[in-house]
Design an enzyme around this catalytic site. Structure first.
Site: not given
Ligand SMILES: [Zn+2]
Length: 194
Positions: A29, A97, A156, A174, A181
């Site tokens: 963000g 960027e 996770c 890609m 990513y």
């Molecule tokens: Zn993780």
């Protein structure tokens, strides 16, 4: 703690400039935070200019586009020095960027701040190998304020500070960053790093 500066253009011909850095991984963000600060300044009728490196052509040429499709019109430039010429008499200079700019961006940011401008820089602080992404470390050193924003680890669910590049075998085509990513926490980044 980050403090939103008050720019009073009526009190004195001299303005206090400052440098702010918004850094983090992909999907954290950064651009949204840059846009939030720029919109607030614009609502207060401060003159805002936005620049980005012309190498970033993923979306519309003329816009800083964040991934949630908020956008602000911006000017693509080839070299950091171009920003000095184009930022004129504006109060706030936003640069997106930043990691794709040449080393000159450090001197350019300093010059703009000394001129009294508020300079807000957003960029990736680490590359896909987890190493510092120049020139971001130098900009973070000279800034008054550094804000690190985080993504969510796609493996996770913890906070993520790393941008993990998926291998060719996992991802045959890609196209665009979203498919190439994943945001990862440190543990999940190094578990799968090749
Ligand atoms: Zn993780």
């Amino acid at each position: 703690m980050f403090i939103e500066p008050a720019i009073n253009r009526n009190s004195s011909p001299y303005q206090k400039g400052q440098i702010e850095v918004i850094c983090g991984s992909m999907f954290s963000g950064k651009t949204e935070e840059l846009i939030r600060r720029l919109n607030r300044a614009r609502i207060a009728r401060q003159k805002v200019e936005i620049f980005k490196p012309s190498v970033d052509k993923r979306y519309h040429e003329e816009n800083v586009v964040s991934h949630n499709e908020n956008y602000i019109r911006s000017t693509p430039v080839n070299f950091a020095d171009d920003i000095l010429l184009l930022s004129g008499n504006c109060d706030v200079v936003g640069i997106d960027e930043v990691q794709f700019f040449d080393e000159q961006i450090v001197a350019v940011s300093q010059k703009l701040a000394i001129q009294g401008k508020r300079v807000i820089l957003a960029g990736l602080d680490m590359d896909f190998e987890g190493n510092p992404f120049e020139p971001m470390p130098k900009l973070m050193a000279i800034a008054e304020y550094v804000t690190k924003v985080h993504a969510i680890c796609m493996k996770c669910g913890d906070l993520a500070a790393f941008s993990f590049r998926l291998s060719d075998s996992k991802q045959k085509v890609m196209l665009g960053e979203k498919n190439s990513y994943e945001a990862r926490c440190r543990k999940c980044f190094y578990e799968d790093k090749r």
